[in-house]
Motif scaffolding. Structure first.
Motif, PDB file in Angstrom:
ATOM      1  N   LYS A 121       0.834  -1.211   0.000  1.00  0.00           N
ATOM      2  CA  LYS A 121       0.000   0.000   0.000  1.00  0.00           C
ATOM      3  C   LYS A 121       0.867   1.258   0.000  1.00  0.00           C
ATOM      4  N   ARG A 155       0.931  -5.491  -7.839  1.00  0.00           N
ATOM      5  CA  ARG A 155      -0.268  -4.687  -7.603  1.00  0.00           C
ATOM      6  C   ARG A 155       0.054  -3.192  -7.621  1.00  0.00           C
ATOM      7  N   GLN A 285      -7.649  -3.363   0.553  1.00  0.00           N
ATOM      8  CA  GLN A 285      -7.312  -2.916  -0.800  1.00  0.00           C
ATOM      9  C   GLN A 285      -6.040  -2.078  -0.803  1.00  0.00           C
ATOM     10  N   ASP A 288      -6.163   1.346   0.737  1.00  0.00           N
ATOM     11  CA  ASP A 288      -6.662   1.468   2.109  1.00  0.00           C
ATOM     12  C   ASP A 288      -5.576   1.754   3.148  1.00  0.00           C
TER      13      ASP A 288
END
Ligand code: GDP
Length: 303
Positions: A121, A155, A285, A288
């Protein structure tokens, strides 16, 4: 907004309890403070922090001659923010990066707390801010850790420097640094293994990794972020204590706050450990992860 939504469990629980309390005791008295104390402790604010807050509140209530419990609500937020920052400047919540060269961020934490997810993230967020990012798969101990980091790297759209499972973490980090230098990367995020069972091993491994980092990059590591699971309460606090003894932790990433009504742990960690919370995890996610802001957090509890 995302922060408010993610904190909904803590927010709704806390707001309704405090509103009930205010409705029950129109006047501020001893019992009001006793019940407030219980509410805060049940939200994992931490006993030391709660005691400090109650003491401050009682003084402030006297000083301003406040009688109406509704008015105390405002003072609670005010005092919580004051306690959060203490004598520190509010910029403590910001990630400290080297703005004109490579920044190295070491990420530590026990398995399962959300370390890999948080690295992914954070990589994504830094990329969104226009920075180039590289990951180093320094958790060579846990089976699957390297592959999992690779998945998060994909990702976030960033490369991962890795060796095989069981190899020397310091060697992986060294390679990560060389790759980051030759590619002119802005931020290198280094994963590490989190073996708490053996504190001496943990200390030695982190010391070795840090030595490589500080030798290869001046002023690095720029941050050592400890990832903690916000749903584990006192356990998260005890992990923070252990890691603080093992290495210099500069900031906390507190994960899974979306899954708990006890988000008061943020305040306990900051106040009892003296380490600022820099990010909070609010879901699974890639987007997040939110930079932490004590004002937004505390005032959000009542809104
Ligand atoms: P690691 O072993 O510390 O690397 O932990 P992982 O990154 O694999 O995360 C463990 C589990 O926690 C995974 O199922 C993640 O999706 C989940 N997780 C991580 N961060 C958060 C968060 O902020 N909120 C929620 N709800 N789940 C999270």
């Amino acid at each position: 907004d995302k922060f408010k939504d993610g904190m909904e469990k803590t927010r709704s629980s806390f707001t309704s309890k405090v509103n009930d309390l205010v409705a029950k005791y129109r006047k501020v008295d001893e019992e009001f403070f006793e019940e407030l104390e219980e509410i805060l402790i049940s939200a994992d604010v931490g006993v030391e922090t709660v005691m400090e807050l109650i003491e401050e509140l009682e003084m402030e209530v006297k000083r301003r001659n406040i009688q109406d419990s509704e008015q105390v609500k405002e003072v609670i937020s005010e005092k919580l923010v004051e306690i959060y920052y203490g004598d520190d400047d509010e910029s403590i919540e910001k990630l400290q990066l080297n703005e004109d060269g490579l920044s190295v961020i070491l990420v530590v934490g026990v398995n399962g707390v959300g370390k890999t997810t948080s690295i992914g993230k954070l990589a994504n967020q830094l990329k969104q801010e226009g920075k180039s990012v590289l990951l180093a798969a320094g958790d060579t101990f846990r089976a699957g850790a390297i592959d999992q980091l690779q998945v998060w790297g994909e990702r976030a759209g960033v490369d991962v420097i890795k060796h095989s499972e069981g190899s020397d973490p310091a060697a992986v980090i060294y390679d990560g640094i060389q790759a980051a230098k030759s590619r002119g990367v802005d931020v290198l995020l280094c994963d590490t293994a989190g073996r708490l069972q053996n504190k001496v091993n943990l200390m030695n491994e982190l010391a070795k990794v840090k030595k490589v980092i500080s030798r290869e990059v001046e002023g690095a590591p720029h941050e050592t972020l400890l990832v903690l699971d916000g749903t584990t309460g006192q356990n998260a606090l005890s992990q923070a204590k252990t890691f603080k003894e093992a290495t210099d932790v500069s900031g906390i990433v507190l994960t899974k706050l979306d899954g708990t009504a006890r988000g008061g742990i943020v305040l306990a960690i900051r106040n009892e450990m003296g380490i600022p919370v820099k990010y909070v995890g609010l879901g699974e996610q890639v987007t997040d992860l939110q930079p932490f802001d004590a004002h937004q957090f505390v005032y959000g509890l009542f809104g």
